[in-house]
Motif scaffolding. Structure first.
Motif, short mmCIF file in Angstrom:
data_model
loop_
_atom_site.label_atom_id
_atom_site.label_comp_id
_atom_site.label_asym_id
_atom_site.label_seq_id
_atom_site.Cartn_x
_atom_site.Cartn_y
_atom_site.Cartn_z
N THR A 267 84.59 -28.10 -72.56
CA THR A 267 84.43 -27.50 -71.25
C THR A 267 85.68 -26.68 -70.94
OG1 THR A 267 83.03 -29.30 -70.45
CG2 THR A 267 84.12 -27.94 -68.79
N ARG A 268 85.50 -25.36 -70.84
CA ARG A 268 86.60 -24.47 -70.50
C ARG A 268 86.12 -23.50 -69.42
NH1 ARG A 268 88.88 -28.05 -72.35
NH2 ARG A 268 90.32 -28.13 -74.12
N ASP A 269 86.98 -22.59 -68.98
CA ASP A 269 86.67 -21.77 -67.81
C ASP A 269 86.07 -20.41 -68.12
OD1 ASP A 269 87.61 -23.60 -65.77
OD2 ASP A 269 89.61 -23.23 -66.55
N GLY A 270 86.25 -19.89 -69.32
CA GLY A 270 85.70 -18.57 -69.64
C GLY A 270 84.21 -18.62 -69.94
N GLY A 271 83.51 -17.53 -69.64
CA GLY A 271 82.10 -17.40 -69.98
C GLY A 271 81.18 -18.36 -69.27
N GLN A 272 81.53 -18.80 -68.07
CA GLN A 272 80.75 -19.79 -67.32
C GLN A 272 79.84 -19.09 -66.31
OE1 GLN A 272 80.57 -22.92 -68.04
NE2 GLN A 272 82.28 -23.05 -69.48
N MET A 273 78.56 -19.49 -66.32
CA MET A 273 77.58 -18.89 -65.41
C MET A 273 77.29 -19.84 -64.25
SD MET A 273 74.88 -17.04 -68.01
CE MET A 273 74.19 -15.99 -66.72
N LEU A 274 76.89 -19.25 -63.14
CA LEU A 274 76.51 -19.99 -61.95
C LEU A 274 75.17 -20.69 -62.19
CD1 LEU A 274 77.33 -20.40 -58.91
CD2 LEU A 274 75.77 -18.51 -58.41
N MET A 275 75.08 -21.94 -61.74
CA MET A 275 73.81 -22.67 -61.80
C MET A 275 73.16 -22.65 -60.43
SD MET A 275 74.85 -25.92 -64.21
CE MET A 275 76.38 -26.27 -63.33
N ARG A 276 71.86 -22.34 -60.38
CA ARG A 276 71.15 -22.28 -59.10
C ARG A 276 69.71 -22.71 -59.29
NH1 ARG A 276 68.61 -17.23 -59.49
NH2 ARG A 276 69.54 -15.88 -61.08
N GLN A 277 69.02 -22.94 -58.17
CA GLN A 277 67.66 -23.43 -58.19
C GLN A 277 66.67 -22.26 -58.23
OE1 GLN A 277 67.74 -26.90 -58.33
NE2 GLN A 277 69.90 -26.35 -58.30
N ARG A 278 65.51 -22.50 -58.83
CA ARG A 278 64.37 -21.56 -58.85
C ARG A 278 64.71 -20.16 -59.36
NH1 ARG A 278 60.09 -24.10 -56.02
NH2 ARG A 278 60.82 -25.82 -54.71
N PRO A 279 65.31 -20.02 -60.54
CA PRO A 279 65.47 -18.68 -61.12
C PRO A 279 64.10 -18.08 -61.41
CG PRO A 279 66.03 -20.37 -62.72
CD PRO A 279 65.84 -21.08 -61.42
N LEU A 280 63.97 -16.77 -61.24
CA LEU A 280 62.66 -16.13 -61.26
C LEU A 280 61.96 -16.21 -62.61
CD1 LEU A 280 63.21 -12.95 -59.06
CD2 LEU A 280 61.91 -15.00 -58.50
N PHE A 281 62.71 -16.22 -63.70
CA PHE A 281 62.04 -16.25 -65.00
C PHE A 281 61.29 -17.57 -65.18
CE2 PHE A 281 61.65 -16.41 -69.65
CZ PHE A 281 61.11 -15.15 -69.87
N GLY A 282 61.85 -18.68 -64.72
CA GLY A 282 61.14 -19.95 -64.77
C GLY A 282 59.99 -20.00 -63.79
N VAL A 283 60.19 -19.45 -62.60
CA VAL A 283 59.13 -19.42 -61.59
C VAL A 283 57.91 -18.66 -62.09
CG1 VAL A 283 58.56 -18.43 -59.33
CG2 VAL A 283 60.67 -19.74 -59.62
N THR A 284 58.12 -17.58 -62.86
CA THR A 284 57.02 -16.71 -63.31
C THR A 284 56.56 -17.03 -64.73
OG1 THR A 284 58.58 -15.03 -64.11
CG2 THR A 284 57.84 -14.84 -61.82
N ASP A 285 56.80 -18.24 -65.20
CA ASP A 285 56.46 -18.59 -66.59
C ASP A 285 55.00 -18.33 -66.93
OD1 ASP A 285 57.26 -19.89 -69.18
OD2 ASP A 285 55.76 -21.36 -68.55
N ALA A 286 54.10 -18.50 -65.96
CA ALA A 286 52.67 -18.30 -66.23
C ALA A 286 52.33 -16.86 -66.59
CB ALA A 286 51.84 -18.74 -65.02
#
Length: 716
Positions: free
Chosen positions: A690-709
């Motif tokens: 676990t280091r600090d570079g290249g880290q992305m924000l984690m959030r709920q309901r990203p659209l790609f997962g929401v639109t999986d169908a």
């Protein structure tokens, strides 16, 4: 290395590794399946091969092995996965028993040194009657380089004998029993830089195929007794410069081993190597394509139900509330709106499947139930996937086909599910039922959660066991509030020793504050996020969100996604203002904030079936700029294997040990471990550091997962 298991009880971790494979009580050493008798066996370091040396063989696609091997100097544990028929991948830890991880007792105590390694092997040519199988491999190509090597190898089977001949470089070719052929081409290949380079974890491609080279080889004999095979090997290494820092004497290059299949899913191996060393190991295996679990399902509606159930003559006689509830209970289809076409022939149901991962299974059960409840005048059923109120796809079902299949009118009678893009406008007709989505009551659940880390310098095994309370509230249509609170029950993450003053850090501290978050409180708010989802048209989707995204950051943001139906690709963009949360993880914030966001492309390449590639370019949490690449492959059982790496404008020196962010993970369907159908998933992750570079924000309901169908990958 971090293993993270979400939503599964701790006792189920071992089950998750082997899925349902060990539940076959009839399998024993005497009745090993014939297909396994001639399958490749594992080496002492993981992967198909002899003892120390790899062969050209590949396991069956989907083969997943957990292995452990032990001798006086090293313990080796790891995972081997046959990702494609032509690609073998290995993650391994070498426990160097003769070295301490850190000379400072206050930092790592008496823990021995752990060296991480990643291997890959590519099949270049498949075996034929006269030509051997040929493979090319890289061992420990993304670790510290202490065990790195390359090889080109051929294997040929003759009756019960499997012969192997290869050429190795680096760790596999230190004996130098032949001249390096590449040295004849250019002098730059005559010397190998060798040793630990930089911060580790990078691809030291400038060393590949350089320096000493050696021939190696051997044979594996499948004995007449099915469980037993015998291995004889000529080793290309000379063990003169080992990571153990102790002299390893090699009295002979010849190694001899016995491989015994205890069970269809368990093997042991004993060998005598270097003329003076006894090696022991075992491995547990399963196959992600074959993994399955018996299901206790409600019976499907049959011809008897069709002929003996009183059905209304006219649609006006339908008890729609009762129908909607019964469909949900029996088939998992959650209906939000029910309409009837103007001509009275087509019933349209807007909703989404909540129970069956196999969409055909859910649709068939829904169609059969509708056939027993609807008037004969309704000749077509239309199911429109509309999770979160967003219309994804529509499925046309001919009622006469459903009834013919129920009555078994012919040997091949079955209903056809014709799936297509949703029409731009809703079908004309009258509404029979509609769910009120305004100010619904929130739902609550409590689930165990365990986070585990293996291989940290401070403590090889670090864990956090907790109880998480989840809540989801659909305030109005397309407006959701998701929250999670956590209670720590036990753990030792406070051993994490990445203690550095901010002024001394080349990067903002965005992930390495984990000890501060863990120590401050045993109860915390993991996330609390409000999200508004909007379908702009049939291909464009957008969201606006805000709140506490994750344990370490909160803020506001927005995302937009273009995803054409069934095309296997999409493009999206998100932008977020994120502020670092206070260590108590309740409601306060610290001084640090950042604008972060990415342009992301999603692609399901036709030449890599059942695979997904995501490339996200933009600004990360530590204000570094770069690209994250994520690759996922789905097996027949629904298990998804993924790997990711992020490379930014942060130098390897500033990033620290590991050089750049990378990791691997498994996404496991819940229903592989239970007898009831479920669409839920658990994630097991492996992150070296676990280091600090290249880290992305984690959030709920990203659209790609929401639109999986729109082009199902995760949910089917």
């Amino acid at each position: 290395m971090s293993f993270i298991l979400r939503y599964i009880k701790p006792a189920a971790v071992a089950t998750a590794v082997l899925s349902a494979s060990l539940a076959s009580p009839s399998a024993s050493a005497q009745d090993i399946p014939e297909y396994l008798q001639y399958q490749p066996t594992q080496t002492d370091v993981g992967g198909a091969g002899l003892l120390q040396m790899p062969s050209a063989r590949m396991a069956r696609q989907g083969e997943f092995t957990v292995f452990y091997y032990d001798n006086d100097e090293y313990r080796r544990i790891g995972l081997s996965l046959q990702l494609f028929p032509w690609l073998e991948t290995i993650i391994r830890y070498n426990d160097v028993r003769t070295r301490l991880y850190n000379p400072i007792p206050e930092f790592s105590g008496d823990q021995t040194y752990k060296d991480r390694g990643v291997d890959v092997k590519f099949r270049l040519w498949e075996e034929s009657q006269y030509i051997p199988q040929i493979s090319l491999g890289l061992r420990d190509f993304a670790g510290t380089g202490q065990f790195s090597g390359e090889y080109l190898v051929a294997s040929k089977r003759w009756h019960d004998f499997d012969f192997t001949l290869g050429m190795g470089w680096g760790y596999l070719g230190r004996s130098g029993n032949i001249d390096n052929p590449f040295c004849e081409i250019t002098d730059s290949y005559c010397e190998r830089p060798g040793g630990f380079q930089g911060e580790g974890g990078s691809f030291e491609y400038d060393e590949w195929f350089k320096g000493n080279a050696a021939l190696y080889g051997g044979v594996e004999w499948q004995s007449p007794w099915a469980p037993l095979s015998v291995k004889v090997e000529y080793d290309g290494n000379d063990y003169s410069d080992e990571s153990s820092r102790t002299a390893i004497i090699q009295d002979s290059h010849w190694n001899l081993g016995l491989h015994y299949r205890l069970h269809e899913h368990a093997n042991i191996q004993v060998s005598f190597e270097r003329g003076n060393t006894l090696m022991f190991g075992f491995n547990l295996r399963t196959n992600f394509n074959d993994a399955e679990q018996y299901k206790q399902r409600p019976r499907k509606r049959t011809a008897e139900d069709l002929d003996n159930t009183r059905r209304p003559v006219h649609p006006e006689q339908l008890n729609t509330e009762q129908l909607v509830n019964q469909v949900y209970r029996e088939t998992g289809w959650a209906n939000s709106k029910l309409t009837l076409s103007d001509d009275g022939k087509t019933l349209t149901s807007y909703g989404y499947q909540t129970r069956y991962r196999d969409r055909d299974e859910g649709d068939e059960r829904t169609a059969r139930l509708l056939a027993t409840k609807l008037p004969e005048s309704i000749t077509e059923y239309q199911l429109i996937d509309a999770p979160y109120g967003l219309k994804m796809q529509q499925t046309q079902i001919d009622a006469s086909q459903v009834k013919a299949a129920m009555r078994a009118d012919s040997i091949d009678a079955q209903a056809q599910f014709i799936r297509s893009d949703v029409e731009s406008t809703d079908p004309q007709g009258r509404v029979l039922a509609e769910r009120d989505t305004d100010w619904n009551l929130p739902s609550f659940s409590v689930r165990p959660y365990i986070q585990q880390s293996f291989g940290s310098p401070e403590n090889f095994y670090m864990y956090e066991l907790r109880a998480d309370a989840y809540s989801t509230w659909e305030i109005k249509q397309n407006v959701f509030v998701d929250g999670r609170a956590a209670l720590r029950l036990a753990g030792n993450y406070d051993d994490f020793n990445f203690i550095i003053q901010n002024d001394d850090s080349p990067l903002p501290r965005v992930r390495t504050y984990i000890r501060s978050y863990v120590e401050f409180s045993d109860i915390w708010l993991e996330n609390l996020q409000a999200t508004y989802l909007k379908q702009i048209n049939k291909d464009w989707y957008a969201s606006v969100y805000g709140g506490y995204f994750e344990r370490m950051f909160g803020g506001v943001g927005s995302e937009i996604l273009y995803r054409p139906y069934g095309q296997g690709w999409g493009v999206g963009m998100d932008i977020n203002w994120a502020k670092q949360r206070a260590f108590d993880s309740h409601f306060g914030f610290r001084d640090y904030d950042v604008m972060t966001g990415h342009v992301s492309g999603y692609w399901k390449p036709s030449f890599l079936p059942d695979s997904m590639i995501r490339v996200a370019a933009g600004r990360f949490l530590a204000k570094d700029v770069g690209v994250q690449v994520n690759f996922e492959h789905k097996f027949d059982s629904g298990v998804i294997v993924g790997a990711y790496a992020a490379k930014t404008d942060v130098s390897a020196e500033d990033y620290g040990e590991g050089s750049f962010t990378k990791g691997f993970y498994l996404s496991l369907p819940f229903d592989l471990f239970q007898m009831r159908d479920s669409k839920g998933r658990a994630t097991v992750g492996w992150t070296p550091l676990t280091r600090d570079g290249g880290q992305m924000l984690m959030r709920q309901r990203p659209l790609f997962g929401v639109t999986d169908a729109r082009d199902a990958f995760y949910g089917n």
